[in-house]
Enzyme design. Structure first.
Site, PDB file in Angstrom:
ATOM      1  N   THR A  93      23.777  36.534 -20.944  1.00  0.00           N
ATOM      2  CA  THR A  93      25.081  38.081 -21.652  1.00  0.00           C
ATOM      3  C   THR A  93      24.232  39.393 -21.366  1.00  0.00           C
ATOM      4  O   THR A  93      23.875  39.890 -21.083  1.00  0.00           O
ATOM      5  CB  THR A  93      24.138  38.229 -23.170  1.00  0.00           C
ATOM      6  OG1 THR A  93      23.774  37.018 -23.658  1.00  0.00           O
ATOM      7  CG2 THR A  93      24.966  38.624 -23.614  1.00  0.00           C
ATOM      8  N   LYS A 168      31.538  36.124 -26.220  1.00  0.00           N
ATOM      9  CA  LYS A 168      30.400  35.999 -26.380  1.00  0.00           C
ATOM     10  C   LYS A 168      30.022  37.318 -27.080  1.00  0.00           C
ATOM     11  O   LYS A 168      29.631  38.337 -28.292  1.00  0.00           O
ATOM     12  CB  LYS A 168      29.137  36.990 -25.581  1.00  0.00           C
ATOM     13  CG  LYS A 168      28.230  37.200 -25.809  1.00  0.00           C
ATOM     14  CD  LYS A 168      27.063  35.549 -26.215  1.00  0.00           C
ATOM     15  CE  LYS A 168      25.573  36.377 -26.520  1.00  0.00           C
ATOM     16  NZ  LYS A 168      24.680  35.324 -27.253  1.00  0.00           N
ATOM     17  N   LYS A 243      22.071  45.761 -27.959  1.00  0.00           N
ATOM     18  CA  LYS A 243      22.481  44.861 -26.175  1.00  0.00           C
ATOM     19  C   LYS A 243      23.592  44.338 -26.479  1.00  0.00           C
ATOM     20  O   LYS A 243      24.554  45.161 -26.015  1.00  0.00           O
ATOM     21  CB  LYS A 243      21.591  43.818 -25.963  1.00  0.00           C
ATOM     22  CG  LYS A 243      21.449  43.158 -24.850  1.00  0.00           C
ATOM     23  CD  LYS A 243      21.065  43.093 -23.764  1.00  0.00           C
ATOM     24  CE  LYS A 243      22.089  41.346 -22.540  1.00  0.00           C
ATOM     25  NZ  LYS A 243      21.203  40.420 -22.002  1.00  0.00           N
TER      26      LYS A 243
HETATM   27  P1  NAD Z   1      12.968  36.603 -21.473  1.00  0.00           P
HETATM   28  O1  NAD Z   1      12.735  38.262 -21.435  1.00  0.00           O
HETATM   29  O2  NAD Z   1      12.419  36.275 -22.290  1.00  0.00           O
HETATM   30  O3  NAD Z   1      14.291  36.129 -20.551  1.00  0.00           O
HETATM   31  C1  NAD Z   1      14.420  36.741 -18.937  1.00  0.00           C
HETATM   32  C2  NAD Z   1      13.171  36.355 -17.846  1.00  0.00           C
HETATM   33  O4  NAD Z   1      13.424  36.542 -16.602  1.00  0.00           O
HETATM   34  C3  NAD Z   1      11.954  37.119 -17.749  1.00  0.00           C
HETATM   35  O5  NAD Z   1      10.837  36.120 -17.445  1.00  0.00           O
HETATM   36  C4  NAD Z   1      12.207  38.216 -16.456  1.00  0.00           C
HETATM   37  O6  NAD Z   1      10.577  37.653 -16.037  1.00  0.00           O
HETATM   38  C5  NAD Z   1      13.022  36.766 -15.551  1.00  0.00           C
HETATM   39  N1  NAD Z   1      13.565  37.741 -14.314  1.00  0.00           N
HETATM   40  C6  NAD Z   1      13.933  38.360 -14.957  1.00  0.00           C
HETATM   41  N2  NAD Z   1      14.040  39.307 -13.405  1.00  0.00           N
HETATM   42  C7  NAD Z   1      14.234  38.118 -12.888  1.00  0.00           C
HETATM   43  C8  NAD Z   1      14.811  37.700 -11.005  1.00  0.00           C
HETATM   44  N3  NAD Z   1      15.127  38.566 -10.416  1.00  0.00           N
HETATM   45  N4  NAD Z   1      14.365  36.278 -10.675  1.00  0.00           N
HETATM   46  C9  NAD Z   1      13.314  35.173 -11.899  1.00  0.00           C
HETATM   47  N5  NAD Z   1      12.893  35.759 -12.760  1.00  0.00           N
HETATM   48  C10 NAD Z   1      13.302  36.929 -12.758  1.00  0.00           C
HETATM   49  O7  NAD Z   1      14.867  36.972 -21.416  1.00  0.00           O
HETATM   50  P2  NAD Z   1      15.673  35.967 -22.956  1.00  0.00           P
HETATM   51  O8  NAD Z   1      15.477  36.087 -24.265  1.00  0.00           O
HETATM   52  O9  NAD Z   1      14.672  34.175 -22.136  1.00  0.00           O
HETATM   53  O10 NAD Z   1      16.759  36.344 -22.733  1.00  0.00           O
HETATM   54  C11 NAD Z   1      17.455  36.244 -21.568  1.00  0.00           C
HETATM   55  C12 NAD Z   1      19.510  36.276 -21.455  1.00  0.00           C
HETATM   56  O11 NAD Z   1      19.521  35.477 -22.246  1.00  0.00           O
HETATM   57  C13 NAD Z   1      19.365  37.592 -21.877  1.00  0.00           C
HETATM   58  O12 NAD Z   1      20.816  37.946 -21.633  1.00  0.00           O
HETATM   59  C14 NAD Z   1      19.592  37.796 -23.299  1.00  0.00           C
HETATM   60  O13 NAD Z   1      20.814  38.317 -23.364  1.00  0.00           O
HETATM   61  C15 NAD Z   1      20.617  35.934 -23.754  1.00  0.00           C
HETATM   62  N6  NAD Z   1      20.166  36.181 -24.767  1.00  0.00           N
HETATM   63  C16 NAD Z   1      18.871  35.148 -25.649  1.00  0.00           C
HETATM   64  C17 NAD Z   1      18.495  35.102 -26.813  1.00  0.00           C
HETATM   65  C18 NAD Z   1      17.561  34.873 -27.127  1.00  0.00           C
HETATM   66  O14 NAD Z   1      17.642  34.719 -28.856  1.00  0.00           O
HETATM   67  N7  NAD Z   1      16.044  35.515 -26.474  1.00  0.00           N
HETATM   68  C19 NAD Z   1      19.556  34.596 -27.481  1.00  0.00           C
HETATM   69  C20 NAD Z   1      21.294  34.403 -26.641  1.00  0.00           C
HETATM   70  C21 NAD Z   1      21.557  35.201 -25.539  1.00  0.00           C
END
Ligand code: NAD
Length: 294
Positions: A93, A168, A243
């Protein structure tokens, strides 16, 4: 079977990669965090030493990263290393401007691309029941389709590049505003001596009906599965709601719009998240509403 790279193996990307493995695909993953790599490896993902190594032979490259700058930095690194014909699918997102820039970068590198943010949270990622809001050229969305069908139950092609992110943020702005409105209704009912179950029975079948009432009801009792029944643990974390509201605010600013309820919801969630010493579902805002109303 396809070769698929998943970059970002966190709360969302991890289970998504695991589902692709379960569906029989060759999944190459990478994350900067060791724990995320270890969990993905245990689920059958081939963890690469770098993002570029992970994407080298991939037909589809999925990114699931925190924010716009992570996606753009990753695209700069991954696009030149990717195989001819690879389709880039960003499920993070992020702000619409970064999403459009990511599409431009992909096109400049001769790659098709889709912005495909999701609805459904960690439960949807684990269960393969996400909804994807896709933006991009039709052939790119179609090429990503079979893979998205493993990860989710529905993909809506919203329009050109960036349209998925716009859809979204619009959806989640409504969710943030409606949760505050629903909370105000339950607090008013409380003060007027109305049984919350009675209010739920009316609203869930009347014109006040919405997801914040019917699925994620902010008071315990009427919807046994809602986070309010477990002290707001799990669910959709309030900082993630904030966010998304901030992304909508930024997009409104960029378009020269003043969206007063969206802005108010952002302010309320900013205050709420600032005060919280733990991460709870966004419906815990009802406590803030109760306090503010006194
Ligand atoms: P998270 O923080 O658990 O996972 C993100 C991962 O990306 C981390 O493990 C981090 O180490 C990794 N990362 C960062 N930079 C990197 C790079 N350059 N190379 C490789 N890995 C890298 O976050 P999440 O909850 O998995 O969310 C991910 C996305 O999904 C976000 O944009 C969030 O807004 C969206 N989202 C999350 C949810 C939810 O409920 N968690 C729901 C809908 C959307």
């Amino acid at each position: 079977m396809s070769t698929i790279a998943v970059i970002g193996l966190g709360n969302m990307g991890g289970p998504m990669a695991a589902n692709l493995v379960s569906a029989g695909h060759d999944v190459r993953g990478f994350d900067l965090a060791e724990q995320a790599c270890a969990t993905a490896s245990a689920a059958g993902v081939t963890v690469a030493g770098s993002g570029t190594e992970a994407v080298r032979e991939a037909e589809v490259v999925i990114t699931m990263l925190p924010a716009g700058q992570h996606v753009l930095t990753a695209y700069d690194e991954l696009l030149p290393a990717s195989a001819d014909g690879a389709v880039f699918v960003d499920c993070s997102t992020i702000d619409a401007t970064s999403a459009r820039t990511a599409h431009e970068k992909a096109a400049a590198a001769g790659r098709r691309s889709v912005d495909a943010p999701v609805s459904g949270g960690v439960v949807g990622a684990e269960g393969g029941t996400l909804t994807f809001m896709a933006g991009g050229e039709t052939d790119a969305v179609q090429a990503a389709g079979p893979i998205l069908a493993v990860l989710g139950k529905r993909t809506v092609h919203c329009g050109p590049g960036g349209a998925g992110q716009v859809a979204k943020m619009c959806n989640n702005m409504v969710l943030g505003v409606s949760m505050i409105a629903v909370s105000e209704a339950f607090v008013l009912a409380e003060r007027q001596g109305l049984d919350p179950q009675a209010l739920f029975d009316v609203m869930s079948t009347s014109s006040g009906q919405c997801w914040a009432v019917s699925t994620n009801c902010p008071v315990p009792g009427p919807v046994p599965g809602s986070p309010a029944n477990r002290e707001f643990a799990g669910g959709f974390a309030a900082p993630l709601m904030l966010k998304d509201l901030r992304l909508a605010d930024a997009a409104a600013d960029e378009a020269g719009l003043t969206l007063r309820l969206g802005r108010t919801a952002t302010e309320r969630y900013t205050e709420f998240v600032d005060r919280e010493d733990r991460v709870r579902d966004f419906s815990a805002i009802i406590e803030d509403v109760r306090e503010a109303a006194s």
